[in-house]
Design an enzyme around this catalytic site. Structure first.
Site, PDB file in Angstrom:
ATOM      1  N   TYR A 122       0.820  -0.872  -0.149  1.00  0.00           N
ATOM      2  CA  TYR A 122      -0.517  -0.057  -0.331  1.00  0.00           C
ATOM      3  C   TYR A 122       0.805   1.073  -0.028  1.00  0.00           C
ATOM      4  O   TYR A 122       1.695   1.266   1.102  1.00  0.00           O
ATOM      5  CB  TYR A 122      -1.092   0.188   1.150  1.00  0.00           C
ATOM      6  CG  TYR A 122      -2.061   1.293   0.927  1.00  0.00           C
ATOM      7  CD1 TYR A 122      -3.036   1.394   0.231  1.00  0.00           C
ATOM      8  CD2 TYR A 122      -1.549   2.218   1.647  1.00  0.00           C
ATOM      9  CE1 TYR A 122      -4.013   2.182   0.257  1.00  0.00           C
ATOM     10  CE2 TYR A 122      -2.308   3.604   2.796  1.00  0.00           C
ATOM     11  CZ  TYR A 122      -3.699   3.500   1.491  1.00  0.00           C
ATOM     12  OH  TYR A 122      -4.393   4.061   0.888  1.00  0.00           O
ATOM     13  N   LYS A 123       0.571   2.622  -0.729  1.00  0.00           N
ATOM     14  CA  LYS A 123       1.054   3.380  -0.829  1.00  0.00           C
ATOM     15  C   LYS A 123       0.603   4.147  -0.449  1.00  0.00           C
ATOM     16  O   LYS A 123      -0.404   4.716  -0.973  1.00  0.00           O
ATOM     17  CB  LYS A 123       1.382   3.764  -2.379  1.00  0.00           C
ATOM     18  CG  LYS A 123       2.658   5.518  -2.401  1.00  0.00           C
ATOM     19  CD  LYS A 123       2.924   5.007  -4.192  1.00  0.00           C
ATOM     20  CE  LYS A 123       3.082   6.174  -4.265  1.00  0.00           C
ATOM     21  NZ  LYS A 123       3.673   6.577  -5.593  1.00  0.00           N
ATOM     22  N   ALA A 124       0.517   4.902   0.910  1.00  0.00           N
ATOM     23  CA  ALA A 124      -0.051   5.975   1.409  1.00  0.00           C
ATOM     24  C   ALA A 124       0.303   7.419   1.331  1.00  0.00           C
ATOM     25  O   ALA A 124       1.506   7.976   1.061  1.00  0.00           O
ATOM     26  CB  ALA A 124      -0.234   5.167   3.190  1.00  0.00           C
TER      27      ALA A 124
END
Length: 153
Positions: free
Chosen positions: A70-72
């Site tokens: 996940y790229k937050a």
């Protein structure tokens, strides 16, 4: 084409139904996995009047639920000081079943390294380079110099 991973950027609006975004993410992850690729989901959380800490955490956990990575957004919804960033990053880490990284926009360029460090103290695995890193090279007279200088720094 030989890609090892596929990435989807999904936008979660706190004032809109979540189901269409979640359905899109589920379809993307199924497509990526069906192609034998890693599914990277980049989540953007937006609200008309900003995004609360709880809304950020809820949206982040929902969008990451089936991703391999996940790229937050930088975890600044609870505050931009290092302690607040680390605290929210810890909560993000606790809520996710996959590794996560910080995307490279959302804070001033000079503040970004400190935000990433604070997020890593809370469990982020680092950052995944994006427009904030290479964007200045686009349209530059000498993009290679920009990439070798400012972007590399």
């Amino acid at each position: 084409m030989g890609a090892d991973a596929l990435k989807l950027m999904a936008i979660w609006r706190v004032d809109a139904p979540a189901r269409p975004v979640l359905d899109l993410i589920d379809a993307f992850v199924a497509l990526a996995h069906g192609a034998g690729s890693i599914a990277v989901v980049e989540g953007i959380v937006r609200g008309r009047d900003g995004v609360s800490r709880d809304a950020f955490l809820t949206a982040t956990a929902a969008m990451a639920r089936s991703a391999d990575l996940y790229k937050a957004q930088p975890p600044i919804a609870g505050g931009t000081d290092d302690a607040s960033v680390t605290a929210l990053a810890r909560d993000v880490s606790d809520a996710l079943d996959c590794p996560w990284v910080v995307l490279s926009t959302g804070v001033p360029e000079e503040r970004f390294p400190g935000v990433v460090a604070a997020a890593c103290r809370g469990g982020a695995s680092g950052f995944l380079a994006g427009r904030a890193i290479w964007g200045a090279a686009v349209g530059a007279a000498d993009p290679a110099t920009v990439l070798a200088g400012r972007s590399l720094e």
